[in-house]
Write a protein that holds these residues in place. Structure first.
Motif, short mmCIF file in Angstrom:
data_model
loop_
_atom_site.label_atom_id
_atom_site.label_comp_id
_atom_site.label_asym_id
_atom_site.label_seq_id
_atom_site.Cartn_x
_atom_site.Cartn_y
_atom_site.Cartn_z
N PHE A 38 0.86 -1.17 0.00
CA PHE A 38 0.00 0.00 0.00
C PHE A 38 0.90 1.23 0.00
CE2 PHE A 38 0.46 -1.67 4.30
CZ PHE A 38 1.05 -0.61 4.97
N PRO A 39 0.36 2.41 -0.31
CA PRO A 39 1.22 3.60 -0.44
C PRO A 39 1.88 4.03 0.88
CG PRO A 39 -0.88 3.93 -1.56
CD PRO A 39 -1.02 2.69 -0.73
N VAL A 40 3.19 4.11 0.85
CA VAL A 40 3.97 4.64 1.97
C VAL A 40 4.80 5.81 1.44
CG1 VAL A 40 5.77 4.18 3.68
CG2 VAL A 40 4.08 2.40 3.14
N ILE A 41 4.55 6.99 1.99
CA ILE A 41 5.25 8.20 1.56
C ILE A 41 6.20 8.64 2.67
CG2 ILE A 41 5.02 10.62 0.85
CD1 ILE A 41 2.22 9.95 -0.17
N ASN A 124 3.74 -2.31 10.72
CA ASN A 124 2.99 -3.54 10.94
C ASN A 124 1.96 -3.39 12.05
OD1 ASN A 124 4.19 -5.17 8.93
ND2 ASN A 124 5.96 -5.59 10.22
N GLN A 125 2.29 -2.66 13.08
CA GLN A 125 1.33 -2.42 14.16
C GLN A 125 0.18 -1.54 13.70
OE1 GLN A 125 1.13 -3.52 17.56
NE2 GLN A 125 2.49 -5.04 16.62
N LEU A 126 0.48 -0.54 12.88
CA LEU A 126 -0.59 0.30 12.33
C LEU A 126 -1.54 -0.52 11.47
CD1 LEU A 126 1.21 3.64 11.38
CD2 LEU A 126 -0.80 3.41 12.86
N VAL A 127 -0.99 -1.43 10.70
CA VAL A 127 -1.82 -2.30 9.85
C VAL A 127 -2.76 -3.13 10.73
CG1 VAL A 127 -1.78 -4.27 8.29
CG2 VAL A 127 -0.20 -2.38 7.94
N LEU A 128 -2.25 -3.65 11.83
CA LEU A 128 -3.07 -4.48 12.72
C LEU A 128 -4.13 -3.68 13.46
CD1 LEU A 128 -0.34 -6.80 14.31
CD2 LEU A 128 -2.15 -7.48 12.73
#
Length: 335
Positions: A38-41, A124-128
């Protein structure tokens, strides 16, 4: 300090080689970088600070928040906590760091704000916990363990990275060659009357890669100062006390002086942790105190400053705003 930096010049080649070699190991795949689907800026710089990363992150938040589920991830410099932390109602500048807390305070609940020194773990924590559609990395250009899909590199108009040295004599965290990792280079804190010829001259100095775009931005200061419960026209504040704990207060000082305002300046180092003694000194003969928004986040905890403390917001403007916005939109949408 300048003399000490000159005396340390023999260390510059050692620092240069170490940081160059580290980058080469990542470039060649011998050190692992993690990419995400996914987009990471990433917004960052080559220098040690003062290029305007915070207002740039805020610009991107305003640009994207209405169309995407958005999160920011910072290291959380100077915070009293460790590991991953997602901002909530109980947090302060002490638990999050001043800049992340500023993001949270300004954009909640639309924006998820997190801090973690380990950006891979943080993402990874933000995704969870949040499942954001876009993540903005604050000051992570040298954090090569994350392979951001889009890098925005900032350099100030009056202190271009091509005119600097690496640490410890200069202010660069890595060699100038690191700039090639950026998709966009933004020259920040430009005069608002910069001609096209002057911009072309800067581009020629930067020597961007063929695939890189260079944009020019400037800072706009608000006409009012704000507290939690009030606002005042800036031009009516005579005299007042100015408090700065930022890397480069010169543009702000120049703006206030050009506006003909009378003030006493208390200057502190970047991310300074204010003490009761500091506040007592600031309060001497002060009926009105104006801070940068970042400093306000750290000063608002002091009860004795209540009803006296205000902050002056700033925003970023672009010479080529539509082209910049379109470049971001194309990356985020995948076009």
């Amino acid at each position: 300090m300048k003399l000490l930096r000159l005396l340390l010049f023999p260390v510059v080649p050692i620092y240069y080689i170490i940081t160059w070699l580290r980058n080469r190991l990542y470039d060649m795949g011998w050190k692992a970088s993690t990419a995400f689907p996914f987009p990471v800026i990433c917004v960052g710089n080559l220098s040690t600070g003062g290029t305007g990363k915070t207002p740039m992150i805020e610009y991107l938040v305003r640009l994207l928040k209405d169309d995407y589920k958005l999160a920011t991830l910072s290291r959380g410099y100077g915070r009293a906590t460790k590991g991953f932390r997602l901002a909530g109602a109980q947090d302060t500048a002490a638990t999050m760091g001043d800049e992340p807390f500023q993001f949270y305070n300004k954009f909640k609940p639309e924006l998820a704000v997190a801090v973690d020194g380990d950006r891979v773990r943080g993402i990874n924590q933000l995704v969870l916990k949040v499942a954001p559609e876009v993540i903005l990395l604050d000051d992570a250009f040298q954090h090569r363990r994350v392979k951001a899909g889009f890098n925005i590199l900032l350099t100030t108009y009056h202190d271009l990275y091509v005119n600097d040295f690496v640490l410890p004599t200069g202010n660069l965290r890595e060699p100038v060659s690191g700039a090639k990792r950026a998709q966009i280079i933004v020259v920040t804190k430009c005069p608002e009357t910069l001609s096209e010829q002057e911009r072309t001259g800067v581009v020629n100095l930067l020597k961007p890669q063929k695939q890189q775009q260079v944009f020019f931005s400037f800072i706009t200061y608000a006409e009012h100062v704000y507290s939690e419960n009030a606002s005042l026209p800036l031009k009516t504040l005579r005299p007042f006390t100015l408090v700065t704990g930022i890397a480069n207060p010169k543009p702000l000082l120049a703006f206030l002086k050009q506006a003909g305002l009378s003030f006493r300046h208390h200057a502190f180092k970047d991310h300074h942790v204010f003490s009761e003694q500091d506040v007592a000194g600031i309060l001497e003969d002060s009926t009105c105190i104006v801070a940068t928004e970042k400093d306000y986040m750290r000063l608002m905890q002091f009860e004795q400053l209540k009803d006296k403390l205000f902050y002056l917001p700033i925003t970023v403007g672009f010479y080529e705003q539509t082209a910049f916005n379109n470049a971001i939109a194309r990356f985020v949408s995948g076009d």
